[in-house]
Design a protein around this motif. Structure first.
Motif, PDB file in Angstrom:
ATOM      1  N   GLY A 399     -24.510  29.737  12.841  1.00  0.00           N
ATOM      2  CA  GLY A 399     -23.511  30.144  13.842  1.00  0.00           C
ATOM      3  C   GLY A 399     -23.429  31.729  13.907  1.00  0.00           C
ATOM      4  N   PHE A 400     -24.892  32.470  13.041  1.00  0.00           N
ATOM      5  CA  PHE A 400     -25.247  33.697  13.732  1.00  0.00           C
ATOM      6  C   PHE A 400     -25.749  33.496  14.498  1.00  0.00           C
ATOM      7  CE2 PHE A 400     -24.677  35.228   9.802  1.00  0.00           C
ATOM      8  CZ  PHE A 400     -23.801  36.072   9.363  1.00  0.00           C
ATOM      9  N   TYR A 401     -27.225  33.010  15.559  1.00  0.00           N
ATOM     10  CA  TYR A 401     -27.163  32.275  16.495  1.00  0.00           C
ATOM     11  C   TYR A 401     -26.569  32.049  18.254  1.00  0.00           C
ATOM     12  CZ  TYR A 401     -29.953  29.767  20.534  1.00  0.00           C
ATOM     13  OH  TYR A 401     -29.770  28.792  21.325  1.00  0.00           O
ATOM     14  N   ILE A 403     -23.508  33.498  17.829  1.00  0.00           N
ATOM     15  CA  ILE A 403     -23.241  35.121  17.732  1.00  0.00           C
ATOM     16  C   ILE A 403     -24.572  36.204  19.109  1.00  0.00           C
ATOM     17  CG2 ILE A 403     -22.755  37.276  17.225  1.00  0.00           C
ATOM     18  CD1 ILE A 403     -21.634  35.876  14.902  1.00  0.00           C
ATOM     19  N   ALA A 404     -25.212  35.488  18.822  1.00  0.00           N
ATOM     20  CA  ALA A 404     -26.380  36.236  19.376  1.00  0.00           C
ATOM     21  C   ALA A 404     -26.518  36.183  20.983  1.00  0.00           C
ATOM     22  CB  ALA A 404     -28.399  36.429  18.824  1.00  0.00           C
ATOM     23  N   PHE A 405     -26.328  34.081  21.223  1.00  0.00           N
ATOM     24  CA  PHE A 405     -26.948  33.543  22.420  1.00  0.00           C
ATOM     25  C   PHE A 405     -25.328  34.051  23.793  1.00  0.00           C
ATOM     26  CE2 PHE A 405     -24.797  30.478  24.573  1.00  0.00           C
ATOM     27  CZ  PHE A 405     -25.860  29.929  25.637  1.00  0.00           C
ATOM     28  N   PHE A 406     -24.556  33.661  22.838  1.00  0.00           N
ATOM     29  CA  PHE A 406     -23.190  34.837  23.941  1.00  0.00           C
ATOM     30  C   PHE A 406     -23.017  36.723  24.095  1.00  0.00           C
ATOM     31  CE2 PHE A 406     -20.868  30.290  21.658  1.00  0.00           C
ATOM     32  CZ  PHE A 406     -20.298  30.012  23.632  1.00  0.00           C
ATOM     33  N   GLY A 407     -23.990  36.536  23.100  1.00  0.00           N
ATOM     34  CA  GLY A 407     -24.459  38.373  23.301  1.00  0.00           C
ATOM     35  C   GLY A 407     -24.532  38.241  24.482  1.00  0.00           C
ATOM     36  N   LEU A 408     -26.303  37.654  24.447  1.00  0.00           N
ATOM     37  CA  LEU A 408     -27.055  38.073  25.144  1.00  0.00           C
ATOM     38  C   LEU A 408     -25.974  37.434  26.510  1.00  0.00           C
ATOM     39  CD1 LEU A 408     -28.867  38.617  26.520  1.00  0.00           C
ATOM     40  CD2 LEU A 408     -30.110  36.173  26.001  1.00  0.00           C
ATOM     41  N   TRP A 409     -25.610  36.541  26.751  1.00  0.00           N
ATOM     42  CA  TRP A 409     -24.773  36.022  28.085  1.00  0.00           C
ATOM     43  C   TRP A 409     -23.639  37.166  28.286  1.00  0.00           C
ATOM     44  CZ3 TRP A 409     -26.757  32.901  31.183  1.00  0.00           C
ATOM     45  CH2 TRP A 409     -27.819  32.082  31.336  1.00  0.00           C
ATOM     46  N   VAL A 427     -32.205  27.254  27.717  1.00  0.00           N
ATOM     47  CA  VAL A 427     -31.650  27.812  26.797  1.00  0.00           C
ATOM     48  C   VAL A 427     -30.277  27.424  26.149  1.00  0.00           C
ATOM     49  CG1 VAL A 427     -31.789  29.678  25.251  1.00  0.00           C
ATOM     50  CG2 VAL A 427     -33.463  29.362  26.504  1.00  0.00           C
ATOM     51  N   ALA A 428     -29.465  27.970  27.361  1.00  0.00           N
ATOM     52  CA  ALA A 428     -28.199  28.103  27.267  1.00  0.00           C
ATOM     53  C   ALA A 428     -27.850  25.639  27.665  1.00  0.00           C
ATOM     54  CB  ALA A 428     -27.507  27.883  28.631  1.00  0.00           C
ATOM     55  N   LEU A 429     -28.639  25.396  28.354  1.00  0.00           N
ATOM     56  CA  LEU A 429     -28.482  23.948  28.377  1.00  0.00           C
ATOM     57  C   LEU A 429     -29.071  22.751  27.171  1.00  0.00           C
ATOM     58  CD1 LEU A 429     -28.300  21.612  30.404  1.00  0.00           C
ATOM     59  CD2 LEU A 429     -30.309  21.085  30.914  1.00  0.00           C
ATOM     60  N   PHE A 430     -30.359  23.444  26.284  1.00  0.00           N
ATOM     61  CA  PHE A 430     -30.357  22.901  25.203  1.00  0.00           C
ATOM     62  C   PHE A 430     -29.583  22.931  23.728  1.00  0.00           C
ATOM     63  CE2 PHE A 430     -33.942  21.889  28.178  1.00  0.00           C
ATOM     64  CZ  PHE A 430     -33.740  20.315  28.045  1.00  0.00           C
ATOM     65  N   SER A 431     -28.753  24.187  24.260  1.00  0.00           N
ATOM     66  CA  SER A 431     -27.973  24.621  23.282  1.00  0.00           C
ATOM     67  C   SER A 431     -26.858  23.880  23.192  1.00  0.00           C
ATOM     68  CB  SER A 431     -27.845  26.139  23.035  1.00  0.00           C
ATOM     69  OG  SER A 431     -29.015  26.836  22.893  1.00  0.00           O
TER      70      SER A 431
END
Length: 529
Positions: A399-401, A403-409, A427-431
């Motif tokens: 969940g916290f990952y 948040i960081a992922f979408f925050g960066l994008w 990173v986006a593809l493999f997430s």
């Protein structure tokens, strides 16, 4: 005596079908709203590229919805085949939300999905947009009624036990509807679905950008998904906090097991960041705590205690003894309905009746249970501590990952830097699988953490199973696994085919209906702006 192999196989079969079915539900919830957002932009701007986006993601939605329906129908029948006593015991309560879900939400959603796919050339832009929003609303209504039913299993409010019918019966449907556990589960679950839809859109768009294809749609899709995903990921955490608070109120043992907290600690309790639970010694071999955090999250105060596992076991012993009193009084009432003293005793103790049924694991005559058997039954109320402890941390970590992922994008979108860093695209593809992993972990936490209860404090799971044979269950489990494996392969093939083909001026469904009779108007020259 109860055949626990049959019970375990029944649980395994339902767990397999339920968790497989829930692979499709969150993507349906997420894509439905993303489609509605995109079509809204199309109607407001008139730009054909947004229509193409809606069609493409709508095709993915349609495939996923069909698989969700196919896998969900089986679960309805299992209540009657594998859990017949459960259906008899709580059918008056549990059946109502399921019936409403089927009659209102499912048919609403299914009807408007048909209009969504086949109404592009038959409805006006505004009418078709209304249809798309109704698809999204119908999907959420469907989830609402399912989670009301599941929330009642976690917190059985608005109902009482009738000694004449030997069933739970509704006395306050409003309490069932507005059950705080159900409401918390609903908002938390649908938010997780929105994150799943956003991640799916991000990952597939990243794939197109890595391949240098459909860049106009990929960029716009990533911009929408990044914004929608960030808002959804943040709401999952906020609403998850509310869900944790409700768990503190209504499922104290589950919370204690999630934290591997064997003893009640002085308020405010610390959050167990890391631990190695030792079930045999009933302690943690090693642990690292964040001071005050659990007390603030679970009780929202600095003075209220969070009870530990062992004190809750002692409380369960008291409830088991009260339940035995209720059980004896129930037998007396059934033998002589005019026995007012027995009825008065039963009315005073019936909320603990389910605890006496835990003794059925050890003896049929619960009134003759020994102290040792009561202690065993009390410890049966403790779920698998290591499984719950690590499952919860897996879910929270992802969940916290996210948040960081979408925050960066979201930041990259605001700075117009999409596609400039190929590493981030990979990173986006493999997430892509991560939201599903977190969601399945959450359902495991919710359902496995409720054990040994199929209805919290009311009916033990082993007492609710049907009298099937091992052969019946082995054959049906094998058939279900085979069929679901085939469906998974079909889903994968269809999704890969649609994604490889990519967006076009018309959906795959339209291409294959009536020999492609529907031919959309040519795109205007500024379609890709």
């Amino acid at each position: 005596m109860i055949d626990f192999t049959v019970v375990d196989l029944s649980r395994l079969q339902f767990a397999a079908t339920a968790m497989y079915h829930f692979l499709f539900v969150p993507l349906t919830l997420g894509l439905s709203f993303l489609m509605a957002i995109m079509e809204s932009v199309y109607v407001m701007t008139g730009r054909e590229v947004w229509r193409r986006m809606t069609l493409f993601w709508g095709t993915c939605f349609g495939i996923n919805f069909a698989m969700g329906v196919a896998t969900g129908i089986v679960m309805e029948f299992q209540f009657g085949t594998n859990w017949a006593y459960y259906s008899h015991y709580v059918g008056d309560v549990f059946g109502a939300p399921l019936a409403i879900e089927g009659l209102m939400a499912f048919f609403l959603e299914a009807t408007f999905i048909g209009l969504f796919f086949f109404g592009w050339d038959r409805l006006s832009k505004v009418s078709h947009l209304a249809v798309t929003w109704l698809v999204a609303i119908g999907a959420n209504f469907s989830a609402l009624w399912i989670l009301i039913a599941n929330g009642w299993m976690q917190n059985p409010v608005g109902s009482i036990f009738n000694p004449q019918t030997m069933r739970m019966e509704v006395v306050d449907f409003t309490a069932v509807l507005f059950n705080p556990v159900a409401q918390a589960k609903f908002v938390h679950t649908v938010s997780a679905g929105y994150v799943t839809g956003a991640m799916f859109m991000m990952s597939i768009s990243a794939y197109y950008m890595l391949r240098g294809r459909h860049l106009d749609i990929a960029r716009r899709s990533m911009a929408v998904a990044a914004s929608f995903g960030l808002a959804s990921a943040l709401s999952v955490v906020v609403l998850g906090d509310e869900s944790g608070y409700v768990t503190t109120e209504h499922q104290k043992m589950k919370l204690a097991a999630m934290e591997a907290m064997w003893h009640t600690e002085p308020a405010p309790a610390g959050f167990m960041a890391f631990a190695v639970p030792n079930v045999e010694k009933r302690e943690n071999s090693f642990q690292v705590q964040i001071p005050y955090a659990l007390g603030l999250i679970a009780t929202r105060s600095l003075t209220q205690e969070v009870p530990g596992i062992l004190p809750l076991v002692d409380h369960a012993k008291t409830r088991i003894r009260n339940g035995v009193t209720a059980y004896e009084a129930l037998q007396a009432v059934r033998a002589n309905p005019q026995d007012e003293a027995a009825r008065k005793t039963f009315n005073a103790n019936w909320p603990d009746l389910g605890y006496s049924l835990l003794l059925k694991r050890y003896r049929n005559d619960v009134a003759q249970a020994t102290d040792a058997e009561i202690e065993k039954a009390a410890f049966d109320t403790v779920p698998n501590v290591p499984v719950l402890f690590w499952t919860f941390r897996l879910m929270v970590g992802i969940g916290f990952y996210l948040i960081a992922f979408f925050g960066l994008w979201f930041w990259l979108v605001s700075k117009h830097k999409l596609g400039q860093n190929r590493f981030l695209l990979w990173v986006a593809l493999f997430s892509l699988p991560l939201p599903w992993v977190a969601i399945e972990a959450g359902w495991l936490l919710a359902e496995y953490g409720r054990q040994p209860w199929i209805i919290e404090g009311v009916l033990p799971t082993f007492y609710a199973a049907s009298g099937l044979t091992l052969v019946d269950l082995a054959i049906s489990l094998g058939v279900f696994l085979a069929i679901y494996t085939i469906l998974a392969i079909i889903e994968l093939i269809l999704m890969v085919r649609v994604i490889k083909k990519g967006p076009s001026d018309r959906s795959v469904l339209e291409d294959n209906v009536a020999g492609g009779a529907y031919a959309p108007a040519a795109a205007p020259a500024n379609a890709n702006r």
